[in-house]
Structures are given as structure tokens and as C-alpha cells.
Design a protein around this motif. Structure first.
Motif, PDB file in Angstrom:
ATOM      1  N   ARG A 246       0.825  -1.211   0.000  1.00 44.47           N
ATOM      2  CA  ARG A 246       0.000   0.000   0.000  1.00 44.47           C
ATOM      3  C   ARG A 246       0.859   1.261   0.000  1.00 44.47           C
ATOM      4  NH1 ARG A 246      -4.254  -2.169   4.468  1.00 44.47           N
ATOM      5  NH2 ARG A 246      -2.300  -3.084   5.175  1.00 44.47           N
ATOM      6  N   ALA A 247       2.033   1.180   0.639  1.00 41.17           N
ATOM      7  CA  ALA A 247       2.910   2.366   0.665  1.00 41.17           C
ATOM      8  C   ALA A 247       3.332   2.741  -0.754  1.00 41.17           C
ATOM      9  CB  ALA A 247       4.134   2.084   1.530  1.00 41.17           C
ATOM     10  N   THR A 248       3.653   1.732  -1.566  1.00 46.60           N
ATOM     11  CA  THR A 248       4.130   1.982  -2.933  1.00 46.60           C
ATOM     12  C   THR A 248       3.044   2.620  -3.794  1.00 46.60           C
ATOM     13  OG1 THR A 248       5.496   0.022  -2.712  1.00 46.60           O
ATOM     14  CG2 THR A 248       5.171   0.868  -4.951  1.00 46.60           C
ATOM     15  N   VAL A 249       1.834   2.067  -3.714  1.00 50.85           N
ATOM     16  CA  VAL A 249       0.786   2.572  -4.615  1.00 50.85           C
ATOM     17  C   VAL A 249       0.286   3.945  -4.164  1.00 50.85           C
ATOM     18  CG1 VAL A 249       0.142   0.266  -5.408  1.00 50.85           C
ATOM     19  CG2 VAL A 249      -1.141   1.285  -3.510  1.00 50.85           C
ATOM     20  N   VAL A 250       0.241   4.159  -2.848  1.00 54.21           N
ATOM     21  CA  VAL A 250      -0.189   5.481  -2.368  1.00 54.21           C
ATOM     22  C   VAL A 250       0.838   6.537  -2.777  1.00 54.21           C
ATOM     23  CG1 VAL A 250      -0.606   6.898  -0.308  1.00 54.21           C
ATOM     24  CG2 VAL A 250      -1.647   4.631  -0.493  1.00 54.21           C
ATOM     25  N   SER A 251       2.126   6.219  -2.639  1.00 52.66           N
ATOM     26  CA  SER A 251       3.166   7.175  -3.070  1.00 52.66           C
ATOM     27  C   SER A 251       3.021   7.493  -4.544  1.00 52.66           C
ATOM     28  CB  SER A 251       4.565   6.613  -2.815  1.00 52.66           C
ATOM     29  OG  SER A 251       4.720   6.361  -1.448  1.00 52.66           O
ATOM     30  N   ALA A 252       2.728   6.468  -5.351  1.00 55.31           N
ATOM     31  CA  ALA A 252       2.598   6.677  -6.795  1.00 55.31           C
ATOM     32  C   ALA A 252       1.373   7.528  -7.130  1.00 55.31           C
ATOM     33  CB  ALA A 252       2.513   5.341  -7.528  1.00 55.31           C
ATOM     34  N   SER A 295      -8.625   1.135 -35.845  1.00 56.40           N
ATOM     35  CA  SER A 295      -9.115   0.236 -34.813  1.00 56.40           C
ATOM     36  C   SER A 295      -7.923  -0.193 -33.958  1.00 56.40           C
ATOM     37  CB  SER A 295      -9.786  -0.964 -35.489  1.00 56.40           C
ATOM     38  OG  SER A 295     -10.137  -1.913 -34.512  1.00 56.40           O
ATOM     39  N   LEU A 296      -8.045  -0.073 -32.662  1.00 56.42           N
ATOM     40  CA  LEU A 296      -6.959  -0.447 -31.755  1.00 56.42           C
ATOM     41  C   LEU A 296      -7.356  -1.719 -31.011  1.00 56.42           C
ATOM     42  CD1 LEU A 296      -6.094   3.114 -30.304  1.00 56.42           C
ATOM     43  CD2 LEU A 296      -5.071   1.941 -32.283  1.00 56.42           C
ATOM     44  N   ALA A 297      -6.547  -2.746 -31.186  1.00 59.15           N
ATOM     45  CA  ALA A 297      -6.851  -4.050 -30.587  1.00 59.15           C
ATOM     46  C   ALA A 297      -5.833  -4.348 -29.495  1.00 59.15           C
ATOM     47  CB  ALA A 297      -6.814  -5.133 -31.664  1.00 59.15           C
ATOM     48  N   VAL A 298      -6.308  -4.344 -28.239  1.00 60.39           N
ATOM     49  CA  VAL A 298      -5.418  -4.515 -27.095  1.00 60.39           C
ATOM     50  C   VAL A 298      -5.602  -5.911 -26.496  1.00 60.39           C
ATOM     51  CG1 VAL A 298      -5.034  -3.702 -24.709  1.00 60.39           C
ATOM     52  CG2 VAL A 298      -5.313  -2.052 -26.563  1.00 60.39           C
ATOM     53  N   THR A 299      -4.495  -6.486 -26.044  1.00 66.01           N
ATOM     54  CA  THR A 299      -4.534  -7.756 -25.308  1.00 66.01           C
ATOM     55  C   THR A 299      -4.515  -7.412 -23.821  1.00 66.01           C
ATOM     56  OG1 THR A 299      -3.277  -8.772 -27.083  1.00 66.01           O
ATOM     57  CG2 THR A 299      -3.339  -9.962 -24.986  1.00 66.01           C
ATOM     58  N   GLY A 300      -5.622  -7.708 -23.125  1.00 65.94           N
ATOM     59  CA  GLY A 300      -5.772  -7.278 -21.732  1.00 65.94           C
ATOM     60  C   GLY A 300      -4.614  -7.688 -20.847  1.00 65.94           C
ATOM     61  N   ASP A 301      -4.182  -8.958 -20.968  1.00 69.44           N
ATOM     62  CA  ASP A 301      -3.126  -9.445 -20.077  1.00 69.44           C
ATOM     63  C   ASP A 301      -1.764  -8.858 -20.399  1.00 69.44           C
ATOM     64  OD1 ASP A 301      -4.780 -10.908 -18.518  1.00 69.44           O
ATOM     65  OD2 ASP A 301      -4.483 -12.796 -19.605  1.00 69.44           O
ATOM     66  N   ALA A 302      -1.639  -8.213 -21.551  1.00 66.87           N
ATOM     67  CA  ALA A 302      -0.341  -7.623 -21.911  1.00 66.87           C
ATOM     68  C   ALA A 302      -0.134  -6.269 -21.237  1.00 66.87           C
ATOM     69  CB  ALA A 302      -0.253  -7.461 -23.432  1.00 66.87           C
ATOM     70  N   VAL A 303      -1.214  -5.665 -20.727  1.00 68.35           N
ATOM     71  CA  VAL A 303      -1.087  -4.332 -20.106  1.00 68.35           C
ATOM     72  C   VAL A 303      -0.326  -4.483 -18.785  1.00 68.35           C
ATOM     73  CG1 VAL A 303      -2.350  -2.361 -19.148  1.00 68.35           C
ATOM     74  CG2 VAL A 303      -3.223  -3.545 -21.193  1.00 68.35           C
ATOM     75  N   PRO A 304       0.855  -3.858 -18.679  1.00 71.07           N
ATOM     76  CA  PRO A 304       1.715  -4.122 -17.510  1.00 71.07           C
ATOM     77  C   PRO A 304       1.197  -3.478 -16.227  1.00 71.07           C
ATOM     78  CG  PRO A 304       2.699  -2.421 -18.918  1.00 71.07           C
ATOM     79  CD  PRO A 304       1.467  -2.891 -19.625  1.00 71.07           C
ATOM     80  N   ARG A 305       1.395  -4.210 -15.128  1.00 66.07           N
ATOM     81  CA  ARG A 305       1.056  -3.693 -13.799  1.00 66.07           C
ATOM     82  C   ARG A 305       2.230  -4.009 -12.888  1.00 66.07           C
ATOM     83  NH1 ARG A 305      -3.759  -7.066 -14.707  1.00 66.07           N
ATOM     84  NH2 ARG A 305      -2.931  -8.618 -13.272  1.00 66.07           N
ATOM     85  N   CYS A 306       2.430  -3.188 -11.849  1.00 66.05           N
ATOM     86  CA  CYS A 306       3.462  -3.601 -10.897  1.00 66.05           C
ATOM     87  C   CYS A 306       2.842  -4.579  -9.896  1.00 66.05           C
ATOM     88  CB  CYS A 306       4.201  -2.440 -10.251  1.00 66.05           C
ATOM     89  SG  CYS A 306       3.221  -1.124  -9.646  1.00 66.05           S
ATOM     90  N   ALA A 307       3.720  -5.396  -9.321  1.00 60.72           N
ATOM     91  CA  ALA A 307       3.254  -6.483  -8.441  1.00 60.72           C
ATOM     92  C   ALA A 307       2.426  -5.936  -7.285  1.00 60.72           C
ATOM     93  CB  ALA A 307       4.463  -7.257  -7.906  1.00 60.72           C
ATOM     94  N   GLU A 308       2.809  -4.722  -6.808  1.00 62.96           N
ATOM     95  CA  GLU A 308       2.089  -4.142  -5.654  1.00 62.96           C
ATOM     96  C   GLU A 308       0.616  -3.914  -5.971  1.00 62.96           C
ATOM     97  OE1 GLU A 308       4.997  -3.167  -6.762  1.00 62.96           O
ATOM     98  OE2 GLU A 308       6.396  -2.917  -5.072  1.00 62.96           O
ATOM     99  N   VAL A 309       0.320  -3.593  -7.230  1.00 58.70           N
ATOM    100  CA  VAL A 309      -1.076  -3.335  -7.610  1.00 58.70           C
ATOM    101  C   VAL A 309      -1.898  -4.607  -7.416  1.00 58.70           C
ATOM    102  CG1 VAL A 309      -2.570  -2.822  -9.585  1.00 58.70           C
ATOM    103  CG2 VAL A 309      -0.554  -1.415  -9.138  1.00 58.70           C
ATOM    104  N   ASP A 310      -1.331  -5.742  -7.815  1.00 59.55           N
ATOM    105  CA  ASP A 310      -2.049  -7.010  -7.644  1.00 59.55           C
ATOM    106  C   ASP A 310      -2.212  -7.357  -6.163  1.00 59.55           C
ATOM    107  OD1 ASP A 310      -1.175  -6.852 -10.397  1.00 59.55           O
ATOM    108  OD2 ASP A 310      -1.874  -8.921 -10.586  1.00 59.55           O
ATOM    109  N   HIS A 311      -1.169  -7.090  -5.381  1.00 62.82           N
ATOM    110  CA  HIS A 311      -1.264  -7.370  -3.931  1.00 62.82           C
ATOM    111  C   HIS A 311      -2.344  -6.517  -3.285  1.00 62.82           C
ATOM    112  CE1 HIS A 311       3.152  -8.803  -4.148  1.00 62.82           C
ATOM    113  NE2 HIS A 311       2.322  -9.831  -4.231  1.00 62.82           N
ATOM    114  N   VAL A 312      -2.368  -5.231  -3.652  1.00 59.53           N
ATOM    115  CA  VAL A 312      -3.345  -4.323  -3.044  1.00 59.53           C
ATOM    116  C   VAL A 312      -4.758  -4.679  -3.511  1.00 59.53           C
ATOM    117  CG1 VAL A 312      -4.103  -1.908  -2.926  1.00 59.53           C
ATOM    118  CG2 VAL A 312      -1.683  -2.461  -2.680  1.00 59.53           C
ATOM    119  N   ALA A 313      -4.898  -5.083  -4.766  1.00 56.57           N
ATOM    120  CA  ALA A 313      -6.221  -5.483  -5.270  1.00 56.57           C
ATOM    121  C   ALA A 313      -6.737  -6.672  -4.463  1.00 56.57           C
ATOM    122  CB  ALA A 313      -6.141  -5.825  -6.753  1.00 56.57           C
TER     123      ALA A 313
END
Ligand SMILES: Nc1ncnc2c1ncn2[C@@H]1O[C@H](COP(=O)(O)OP(=O)(O)O)[C@@H](O)[C@H]1O
Ligand SMILES: Cc1ncc(C[n+]2csc(CCOP(=O)(O)OP(=O)(O)O)c2C)c(N)n1
Ligand SMILES: [Mg+2]
Length: 377
Positions: A246-252, A295-313
Motif C-alpha cells: 500500500r505504501a508503494t501505490v499510495v506514493s505513486a 481500430s486499436l486491438a489490445v490484449t488485456g493481459d499484456a497491459v503491464p502492472r506492478c506487483a504491488e497493484v495485484d497485492h493491493v487489489a
């Protein structure tokens, strides 16, 4: 807000208490613009608990301009013919990129979450991100500030330090500004930048066959916003001590730190279209698709996230993928490149196909997904 002077809360490291500084006021009718001497600056700046209403506009402006003057010359210093302090700045660069962004109290920041320096620095980053998104290098910023008379000198000094330091980190200088009275705090930053001979990278240049890429992880600021919306910032010291994600994501969230030099690098790599992600990836994709007619075709799982985001989720029972797709204020860059031209460190998230304008994620239309829409709230 109560009756306390703005910024006078102990948890923001701002001086408490008010002293009788009213009699030190620099009379705005007695002191001409060029007469605002260093002694007034020192006197007002020395008493951080005085308020704007007490010390007067001129003294604060003198504090601001002297803080700018005391900065070491930035690499762009030679671009400035006349800096802060005259009627206007004079700036000598080639083709100039200009953009403005405004932060409003309780809509873009809360005094109970952010220190003044963070608010200043954050607004500079948000504004400069638009310069980077054109492929520009920010060389100067102009600050328009509206605040209530109870705002303390200390809070204003910290805000200014945040602005001056953030500009300096970008290789830019504060060129001037404006200070007016208002019922709430509004910080507006206009950034100017140079293209150094590069062609500006527009929203409309994406071509079928391009790849889409982002300059860094997304959803971090949204995760931070979710955390402070529930818990505030009081537990931050504990989270930091415990290396809690939570410290990382709040700082960001409080102070996003995208590498804005990636804008110039992307332009040099020949980016066809680019924008910064302020309202959320899906909103920026929509804008790029309609500007470019593709037309823009995005692959959902390709969108990068930092590990902290997943932990906080996981901690909050929220969806990290939704934060990455719809969360704003990361200010990373989204760009389209010819295949093979994506700069090192960027992450490919999809591809550009022939129009009509459309955005899909994993093949599905994004009609149900929206990012930040300021007037929806
Ligand atoms: N009040 C305004 N007058 C003229 N142009 C505006 C105004 N508000 C926004 N724009 C322009 O509309 C475009 C989109 O603005 P905005 O959504 O604020 O972009 P961003 O998310 O990059 O800050 C920009 O080119 C901006 O200059
Ligand atoms: C107090 C508070 N509430 C909500 C948010 C979230 N938020 C405010 S503005 C915004 C997105 C960008 O806003 P906008 O003013 O549209 O900036 P622009 O697109 O012009 O860069 C987000 C995610 C916040 N930062 N602070
Ligand atoms: Mg804007």
C-alpha cells in the motif's frame, strides 16, 4: 476544513500556530513591483505560520521569484531571455510545445492526503506529461495559483519548492506565474517545451500495422487512490516500515513518477502517435482511435502492472486489471510504432488495424469500460 489555516495540520510537517505577522504586511499599494526587496521576502518566508491574508500577495510573489532565482541554471537556462519577475517571460526556443493542466482542491488533491510540495510537484508532472506526449522536452513552466487568504506562508513555500524542484528534475525552470484569491486552492501549470528538431508526435498518426506500446506499468495511481479513499494517509508510516504494498501505490498516486524522457526517446524511435495516460488507458485509446481513424486491438493481459497493484487489489477485493485499464493519473505514455521500432523498456500491448475507429480488448468492444470523466462526478 474548520477554521485552521490551510496546510496547518501537524501530519503534513507544516508549522503550527499563528503569530502576529499582520503588522509585517508588505502593503500592496505602497510597494511597487520592483521594490519588493529581499528583507520583505525573508521576513515573510521566515514566519511560515503567517497567512497569505496577513503577509500579502507581493511578499509571497517575492518569495516565489527569489526561490526560482536561487536555483542553479538548468540545462535549458539559455533558452530563457527574461525569466520570472517582469510582466511576462521571454523565451527563445525553436518550435515550442505548450500545454496547461489544472488541479483543483478536493477534485485532484486533498489537503489531508497530500503535502503542499507533493501537490506542486504532481501538477508539474501532469502538465509536463503532455509535453512528453508530443515528443517534447519540457524547458519551462508557468504557475497560476488561486488560494484562500488563510493559506499559510509555509504551505505556499512548500508548494513552490515542490514546483521548482519538479521542474528542475525535468531540466525546466519556472518562468513566472500568477497569484489570486479564491475560496479553494487551484494550481494550474502551463508547460512549454522544445522539440529539438523532432517532428511532433500527434494523436492522429497511428497506422494500420503499427504496434501499440506503453512506457510503464498502469493502475498504480488508481490502486493508491482506492487505498487513500478507504484509509487516508495516516497509516503510511506503518506501511512504509512494513514494506506494505500500500505504501508503494499510495506514493505513486500522491506523486506519479513516470520517466517523461521516454517521450523524446519514442519520438526519436519514430513513434507514429502518442499520448499520456491521464484519464485511463481506455479513454486514451478511444481518443487515439478516433483521431487516427483506426481500430486499436489490445490484449488485456499484456497491459503491464506492478506487483504491488495485484497485492493491493487482493487486499481490497478489487480488480487489478480494471485499475490498469481504466485508472488515470499514472501519466505513462501510450504510443504506436512501426513493428520493430518499440524502444527498450516499453511494453507492447496490442496492434493497430484499419478503421473505422474502434477499441477492443481481447476482441471485445470496450463500450462498458470508462476511465476518469471529470464531469460525471
Ligand atoms: N478551455 C479550453 N480551450 C481550448 N482548448 C482546450 C480547452 N480545454 C482543453 N482544450 C484542448 O483540448 C485538448 C484535450 O484536453 P484535455 O482533455 O485536458 O487533455 P489532457 O488529458 O492531455 O490534459 C487539448 O488539446 C487541450 O489543449
Ligand atoms: C481528491 C481526488 N479525487 C479524485 C482523484 C482522481 N482523479 C482526479 S482527476 C483524474 C484524471 C485526470 O483528470 P483531468 O482533470 O481530466 O486531467 P487531464 O485529462 O486534463 O490531464 C483522476 C483519476 C484525485 N486525484 N483526487
Ligand atoms: Mg488537460
Amino acid at each position: 476544513m474548520g477554521t485552521e489555516p490551510l496546510g496547518g495540520r501537524p501530519d503534513h510537517g507544516v508549522d503550527h500556530g499563528r503569530h502576529d505577522v499582520g503588522r509585517h504586511e508588505v502593503g500592496r499599494h505602497e510597494v511597487g513591483r520592483h521594490d519588493v526587496g529581499r528583507h520583505e521576502v525573508d521576513r515573510s518566508a521566515a514566519d511560515r505560520s503567517g497567512t497569505l491574508g496577513e503577509v500579502g500577495e507581493r511578499a509571497i510573489i517575492a518569495m516565489f521569484t527569489s526561490a526560482v532565482g536561487h536555483r542553479p541554471e538548468s540545462s535549458s537556462g539559455s533558452d530563457i531571455v527574461i525569466g520570472s519577475g517582469d510582466d511576462a517571460a521571454v523565451f527563445d526556443v525553436g518550435p515550442t510545445v505548450i500545454s496547461t493542466d489544472t488541479a483543483v482542491q478536493d477534485r485532484h488533491f486533498r489537503l489531508e492526503w497530500s503535502g503542499a510540495a507533493q501537490i506542486g510537484a504532481r501538477t508539474v508532472v501532469q502538465s509536463a506529461a503532455d509535453i512528453a506526449a508530443m515528443g517534447g522536452r519540457t524547458t519551462g513552466v508557468v504557475v497560476a495559483l488561486a488560494c484562500p487568504p488563510q493559506t499559510t506562508v509555509g504551505w505556499l513555500a512548500d508548494l513552490n519548492t515542490g514546483i521548482v524542484d519538479a521542474a528542475h528534475r525535468l531540466g525546466a525552470r519556472v518562468l513566472g506565474g500568477d497569484l489570486v484569491a479564491a475560496d479553494e486552492i487551484v494550481v494550474s501549470i502551463t508547460s512549454v517545451g522544445a522539440l529539438d528538431g523532432l517532428a511532433p508526435v500527434t494523436l492522429s498518426g497511428a497506422r494500420a500495422g503499427d504496434v501499440l506500446a506503453v512506457s510503464g506499468p498502469l493502475g498504480t495511481a488508481a490502486a493508491g487512490f482506492a487505498v487513500v479513499s478507504r484509509s487516508g494517509v495516516a497509516p503510511m508510516a506503518r506501511w512504509q516500515r512494513d514494506a506494505d504494498p500500500r505504501a508503494t501505490v499510495v506514493s505513486a498516486f500522491l506523486l506519479p513518477a513516470p520517466d517523461l524522457s521516454q517521450g523524446v526517446l519514442a519520438a526519436r524511435a519514430g513513434a507514429h502517435a502518442m499520448t499520456d495516460i491521464s484519464d485511463g488507458l481506455v479513454e486514451e485509446l478511444r481518443t487515439m482511435a478516433s483521431s487516427s481513424g483506426v481500430s486499436l486491438a489490445v490484449t488485456g493481459d499484456a497491459v503491464p502492472r506492478c506487483a504491488e497493484v495485484d497485492h493491493v487489489a487482493a487486499l481490497l477485493g478489487a480488480d487489478a486489471r480494471t485499475w490498469a485499464l481504466t485508472g488515470g493519473e499514472d501519466h505513462e505514455l501510450l504510443a504506436s510504432f512501426a513493428p520493430g521500432a518499440v524502444p527498450p523498456g516499453w511494453t507492447e500491448i496490442g496492434e493497430v488495424r484499419p478503421g473505422p475507429a474502434r477499441v477492443t480488448i481481447d476482441g471485445a468492444d470496450i463500450a462498458g469500460l470508462s476511465g476518469w470523466r471529470a464531469f460525471d462526478r
